[in-house]
Design a protein around this motif. Structure first.
Motif, PDB file in Angstrom:
ATOM      1  N   ALA A 130       4.865  -3.658 -11.439  1.00 26.37           N
ATOM      2  CA  ALA A 130       4.050  -2.746 -10.368  1.00 26.37           C
ATOM      3  C   ALA A 130       4.893  -1.308 -10.508  1.00 26.37           C
ATOM      4  O   ALA A 130       6.245  -1.388 -10.371  1.00 26.37           O
ATOM      5  N   PHE A 131       4.254  -0.183 -10.255  1.00 30.13           N
ATOM      6  CA  PHE A 131       4.818   0.974  -9.926  1.00 30.13           C
ATOM      7  C   PHE A 131       4.849   1.076  -8.440  1.00 30.13           C
ATOM      8  O   PHE A 131       3.901   0.640  -7.884  1.00 30.13           O
ATOM      9  N   VAL A 132       6.162   1.360  -8.091  1.00 25.98           N
ATOM     10  CA  VAL A 132       6.297   1.645  -6.605  1.00 25.98           C
ATOM     11  C   VAL A 132       5.237   2.730  -6.480  1.00 25.98           C
ATOM     12  O   VAL A 132       5.302   3.835  -7.231  1.00 25.98           O
ATOM     13  N   ARG A 133       4.426   2.760  -5.118  1.00 27.11           N
ATOM     14  CA  ARG A 133       3.571   4.064  -5.140  1.00 27.11           C
ATOM     15  C   ARG A 133       4.180   5.086  -4.822  1.00 27.11           C
ATOM     16  O   ARG A 133       5.343   5.748  -4.418  1.00 27.11           O
ATOM     17  N   PRO A 134       3.743   6.061  -5.956  1.00 25.59           N
ATOM     18  CA  PRO A 134       4.529   7.562  -6.156  1.00 25.59           C
ATOM     19  C   PRO A 134       4.040   8.322  -5.068  1.00 25.59           C
ATOM     20  O   PRO A 134       2.836   8.204  -4.224  1.00 25.59           O
ATOM     21  N   GLU A 135       4.975   9.478  -4.651  1.00 24.66           N
ATOM     22  CA  GLU A 135       4.589  10.434  -3.809  1.00 24.66           C
ATOM     23  C   GLU A 135       3.693  11.477  -4.481  1.00 24.66           C
ATOM     24  O   GLU A 135       3.878  11.871  -5.768  1.00 24.66           O
ATOM     25  N   ALA A 182       0.483  10.554  -9.770  1.00 21.25           N
ATOM     26  CA  ALA A 182      -0.165   9.109  -9.465  1.00 21.25           C
ATOM     27  C   ALA A 182       0.027   8.524 -10.701  1.00 21.25           C
ATOM     28  O   ALA A 182       0.387   8.983 -11.828  1.00 21.25           O
ATOM     29  N   ARG A 209      -2.120   5.196 -13.095  1.00 24.16           N
ATOM     30  CA  ARG A 209      -3.326   4.457 -13.319  1.00 24.16           C
ATOM     31  C   ARG A 209      -3.033   3.408 -14.319  1.00 24.16           C
ATOM     32  O   ARG A 209      -2.502   3.975 -15.497  1.00 24.16           O
ATOM     33  N   ALA A 261      -3.176   1.415 -10.921  1.00 21.25           N
ATOM     34  CA  ALA A 261      -2.379   1.231  -9.844  1.00 21.25           C
ATOM     35  C   ALA A 261      -1.835  -0.515  -9.796  1.00 21.25           C
ATOM     36  O   ALA A 261      -0.673  -0.537  -9.499  1.00 21.25           O
ATOM     37  N   ALA A 262      -2.693  -1.437 -10.067  1.00 22.39           N
ATOM     38  CA  ALA A 262      -2.301  -2.864 -10.107  1.00 22.39           C
ATOM     39  C   ALA A 262      -2.574  -3.185 -11.529  1.00 22.39           C
ATOM     40  O   ALA A 262      -3.751  -3.973 -11.543  1.00 22.39           O
ATOM     41  N   LEU A 309       9.082   7.938 -11.309  1.00 19.31           N
ATOM     42  CA  LEU A 309       8.262   6.747 -11.054  1.00 19.31           C
ATOM     43  C   LEU A 309       9.291   5.626 -11.191  1.00 19.31           C
ATOM     44  O   LEU A 309       9.893   5.588 -12.252  1.00 19.31           O
TER      45      LEU A 309
END
Length: 102
Positions: free
Chosen positions: A36-41, A45, A47, A49-50, A81
């Motif tokens: 998973a990518f750590v939620r980007p600021e 973004a 895609r 996301a999961a 990211l």
């Protein structure tokens, strides 16, 4: 896990628009891997996301997007990211993203 590139440069990106790049994530192990990518600021973004689990030897495409808001002042942009394996808590890969917001 491995990324197809450690860095993406998106060139000139006009504020109020977006630019995207495709990056591949490859499973180099002999086990099914989840990541998973750590939620980007924002304005970054990624895609999906999961993402789905990766079978051994396979790869999946992810799309990196930079979307600076309208009215943002021109400037160089550098962001990062972080991809984490959920198979082991110690594996992390970093993908840097650069552009010039115009």
């Amino acid at each position: 896990l491995a990324l197809s590139t450690p860095h993406v440069h998106l060139g000139d990106v006009r504020a109020g628009t977006s630019a995207c790049a495709n990056v591949s994530v490859r499973n180099l192990s002999t086990h099914v891997r989840r990541y998973a990518f750590v939620r980007p600021e924002p304005p970054l973004a990624v895609r999906p996301a999961a993402p789905e689990p990766l079978a051994p030897g396979t790869e999946a495409d992810v799309f990196v997007e930079l979307a600076p808001p309208a009215g943002e002042a021109p400037r160089p942009f550098v962001g990062e990211l972080l991809l984490r394996s959920t198979y082991t808590t110690t594996e992390e890969l970093r993908l840097t993203v650069s552009a010039r917001i115009v």
